[in-house]
Scaffold this active site. Sequence first.
Site, PDB file in Angstrom:
ATOM      1  N   SER A 132     -26.436  -4.542  -7.076  1.00 61.79           N
ATOM      2  CA  SER A 132     -25.159  -4.348  -7.766  1.00 61.79           C
ATOM      3  C   SER A 132     -23.961  -4.250  -6.829  1.00 61.79           C
ATOM      4  O   SER A 132     -22.830  -4.174  -7.304  1.00 61.79           O
ATOM      5  CB  SER A 132     -25.222  -3.085  -8.632  1.00 61.79           C
ATOM      6  OG  SER A 132     -25.484  -1.949  -7.834  1.00 61.79           O
ATOM      7  N   LYS A 184     -22.190   4.530 -14.366  1.00 60.69           N
ATOM      8  CA  LYS A 184     -21.207   4.076 -13.374  1.00 60.69           C
ATOM      9  C   LYS A 184     -19.775   4.296 -13.851  1.00 60.69           C
ATOM     10  O   LYS A 184     -18.911   4.718 -13.069  1.00 60.69           O
ATOM     11  CB  LYS A 184     -21.446   2.600 -13.052  1.00 60.69           C
ATOM     12  CG  LYS A 184     -22.765   2.327 -12.343  1.00 60.69           C
ATOM     13  CD  LYS A 184     -23.009   0.841 -12.150  1.00 60.69           C
ATOM     14  CE  LYS A 184     -24.333   0.595 -11.439  1.00 60.69           C
ATOM     15  NZ  LYS A 184     -24.604  -0.848 -11.252  1.00 60.69           N
TER      16      LYS A 184
END
Length: 629
Positions: A525, A568
């Site tokens: 990511s 996140k």
Amino acid sequence: MGRCQRHDRSCCSSRRWWVLHDCWQIRAIKNELGENDDDEDDVVSLEKKMQEAAMPPNVWKHAQRELRRLRKMQPQQPGYGTSRTYLELLAELPWKIASEEHEVDLAAAKVRLDSEHYGLSKVKKRIIEYLAVRKLKPDARGPVLCFVGPPGVGKTSLASSIAGALGRRFIRISLGGVKDEADIRGHRRTYIGSMPGRLIDGIKRVGVNNPVMLLDEIDKTGTDVRGDLASALLEVLDPEQNKTFNDHYLNVPFDVSKVVFLATANRMQSMPAPLLDRMEIIELPGYTCEEKLRIAVLHLIPRVLEQHGITNEHISIPEATVELIIQRYTREAGVRNLGRHLAALARAAAVKVAEKEQSVRLSREMQTEMIYHGAQGLGAAAAEADMEEEAMGIREKEIIPLATKPDPLLVDEVVLDTVLGPPKFDGREAAERVATPGVAVGLVWTEVGGEVLFVESTAMLGKGDLHLTGQLGDIIKESAHIALTWVRARSAELKLPVAEAGSLMKERDIHIHFPAGAVPKDGPSAGVTLVTALVSLFAKRNVRADTAMTGEMTLRGLVLPVGGIKDKILAAHRCGIRRVILPERNRKDLQEVPAAILKNMEIILAKRMEDVLHQAFEGGCPWKPASRL
């Protein structure tokens, strides 16, 4: 003739006499050797206890054989203690004892969940559905619920609430760090120090065969030469197999199908696929700042005050102060550190209250002594009268401090600095760290929730090598190589200072560092963050300080979806970042993010790497072709 009849063993009376005589001799010998009949009495009581246990016929037959073997053994023999301990386990297990079943009250369960847990609406809904099925079909083979989330979000307390709603006893078995298969299936009795597995031992301790059993930290199990613990759990969690669960120590089948199994974990990636197939995963993300505030006011502060023996009359913690603690001293997904900081404030108030009570007590004792010494110079009658009057006056004066409420400790910023120290976080961190070219802000997912990750890059004279530091895994290293290759291939389109594609690395090395080097990092990511940091370095332009990003990228510049979107975004919100760049294919994950968070943030969806760069820099990216898949 008479003497012969008396001592001849052939006649009945003589035989009885000799039998008694032999018994007296045997008893005398045992007494001299320190032996008595208590062991035989214990065996009889053990047999009676085994009869009351209501074992199944096959188990009772096996227990009788072991009991006959025990009777033939002397207490001094090596196997006597092992055999006796084994029979005591058989007698203590709840073969037929179960918690009294009562009808599940869904309304009461909802009230209990709302009173003990703030938020978590989707999780509560799934638990109510689980309880509704149990109400309609008590013997239903429901799925094993596994609560997955960072520490401190209430996974264990949710399991306890389910046990309370079902009216069953609750037991927790911690599996963190357990690697030996025998911890679940038990040790064979041929080994020295053998014992049953944690499952059978827990059922024995709880005393019923249908408790709610929580397998805590199921993702922390390991594998070594002593077996695979996760594979041993497959038999336990499979409703088709756990009817005849066979513990190696017990050596007879035990029915654990009536046990309601629950599990908790911090992450799913470390669990084997067959074990995940046995469970239904329910994710518990971190709390928002608003949710933490309500949890602190409704749950944490009252519990902390009770634990420290003080009340609201001794300390006052305004909501504004709690918000400062959340923003400046804690950046976690759960509320454990928030509870620790509130406990520190409560201890400071407790010291103040204790010191004040001690000073009041000392002053009273001094006043009493002064009255006593002053009365010694008076006459007896006058002294007694004066002492009574003075004592009555003292009592009247003492009533006033007791009735007066103490001044509470008002917690403000000054008290926070004194008790908790200087703030650990502030809103200027991101702006200070991206103030120079070559730094970008990324978002990653960890076992403790979402985290903000800064990616730093710099160039120096060298031979065209790429250096990576920060305790990185293989996947994130490959992402760094892909990012550098993509930037070198498109340096001309990006209008970097060196237009030739192959001259970016000529006579220079690139060093990319991921701070917090003691923390292992891996995953794909960080791909878009690495590209943004390299473009910022070569173009000598700063990345926007209010922007964070996440996403995997390919050599062709496509931005691929990643996981942990809600965690996140919550991490970015905690750090004061209000712009987040996400992959376009993660649009569906935004439904899980609270509406209050999305309202205060700008979410940007990107299909290609050019879209990310256009949003990451002030004024956009020089090369911004039409996005295409």
